[in-house]
Enzyme design. Structure first.
Site, PDB file in Angstrom:
ATOM      1  CB  CYS A 135      -0.803  -0.062   1.188  1.00 47.51           C
ATOM      2  SG  CYS A 135      -2.058   1.469   1.523  1.00 47.51           S
ATOM      3  CB  CYS A 138      -0.521   2.349   4.198  1.00 43.16           C
ATOM      4  SG  CYS A 138      -2.041   1.706   3.102  1.00 43.16           S
ATOM      5  CG  ASP A 139       3.239   1.164   4.437  1.00 46.51           C
ATOM      6  OD1 ASP A 139       2.746   1.732   5.645  1.00 46.51           O
ATOM      7  OD2 ASP A 139       2.747  -0.033   4.156  1.00 46.51           O
TER       8      ASP A 139
END
Ligand code: NAP
Length: 313
Positions: A135, A138-139
């Site tokens: 992701c 997200c990261d």
């Protein structure tokens, strides 16, 4: 533990599940929608959604999902968090057993979507969350000014590679063939982005690093010659497609060889009377938010008809 009884239960809170909720709620069926610990489905891990009609400037994936949820609630959808562990195979009424409760419904709309596919290469599982991710939204921000690698050649990989250039000093896009699968517009963006280097015809063989220091490097092998090379990178984003979340029903509902639920042509009906499947769980071809929403609408209307026919009969 008390068993909640409903005419309609919807499992999953992506565009398919929430659209099914809007329609069944407006039909006064007071649906219960159950989702797991990460509501909103895959769109919550996307940034800009530029192709969902009605948003000429684009919309952020999580914002779109919040709006759909608010719309479903407005008409009386009850939304619960629970992890369903078992669904009875004996047909309607369906019995669902979750970690927090048990549920019964006359019609069941399955909209459980799909999860990221992984490669199984050494280091992938061990370093997941320590430099390996599925992701980018997200990261990605953890890897400012570092070298980032994306694996895959589809729209997801291209979208992630482009997005990650906001953070990384350089982004490698590793694809196993010599041609991208992505749509032309996405592929063009990748080709024009000077921070992206495409490594054609290579497969990921190993990810090296430790939980303490994160990912250090990757070993790639040429798809035809097998010749190996090593590149330093601080992160590896795997973007090679998805696996449908059909495990709860695959022992009694017809699925294809990849686990996608088989539905009747132009329908969300499955081989089990009263059980409907929509969204990425059933669609291996289009897999778009708008097509998922469309099939969620179909599932709701078909469930409504099914209930009406039973009342009439
Ligand atoms: P996808 O289209 O199935 O592409 C998967 C990619 O991963 C392919 O390039 C494939 O290589 C590669 N791959 C698969 N298994 C592999 C393996 N074992 N080793 C190395 N590479 C492997 O999946 P996706 O990119 O997630 O897209 C899914 C759907 O969502 C598509 O319909 C896409 O259009 C849509 N989508 C749209 C957007 C957007 O429009 N904004 C964004 C994301 C996704 P091959 O090409 O060699 O098969």
């Amino acid at each position: 533990m008390e068993r909640q009884k409903k005419e309609v239960i919807i499992l999953g809170s992506g565009p398919a599940g929430l659209t099914a909720a809007v329609y069944t709620a407006r039909a006064n069926l007071q649906p219960l929608l159950i989702h797991g610990p990460l509501p909103g489905g895959q769109l919550t891990t996307t940034t800009d959604v530029e192709n969902y009609p009605g948003f000429p400037e684009g919309v952020m994936g999580p914002d779109l999902m919040q709006m759909m949820e608010a719309q479903a609630k407005r008409f009386g959808t009850e939304i619960l968090t629970d992890t369903i562990e078992e669904i009875s195979s004996t047909g309607s009424p369906f019995q669902l057993q979750g970690t927090n409760g048990s549920y019964e419904c006359d019609t069941l709309i399955m909209a459980t979507g799909a999860k990221p596919r992984l490669l199984g290469t050494p280091g992938e599982q061990e370093l997941m969350g320590f430099g390996v991710s599925t992701c980018a939204t997200c990261d990605g921000a953890f890897f400012r000014n570092e070298v980032i690698t994306v694996i895959g050649g589809g729209d997801s990989a291209c979208e992630e590679a482009n997005f990650l250039t906001k953070f990384g000093s350089k982004v490698y896009l590793v694809h196993r063939r010599g041609e991208l699968r992505a749509s032309k517009i996405m592929a063009d963006r990748v080709m024009k982005n000077e921070k992206i280097e495409i490594i054609w015809d290579h497969q990921l063989k190993e990810i090296t690093g430790t939980k303490k220091d994160g990912v250090q490097s990757i070993t790639l092998s040429h798809s035809e010659t097998g010749e190996e090379q090593t590149r330093e990178t601080a992160a590896v984003f795997i973007a090679i497609g998805h696996i449908p979340n059909s495990h709860l029903i695959s022992s009694f509902v017809d699925c294809d060889e990849n686990g996608y639920v088989n539905t009747a042509p132009n329908s969300t009906r499955t081989n089990i009377d009263g059980l409907f499947a929509c969204g990425d769980l059933q669609d291996h071809e289009w897999r778009q938010a708008i097509t998922a929403a469309g099939s969620g609408c179909m599932a709701a209307l078909e469930a409504e008809r099914w209930l009406e026919a039973r009342h009439d009969g």
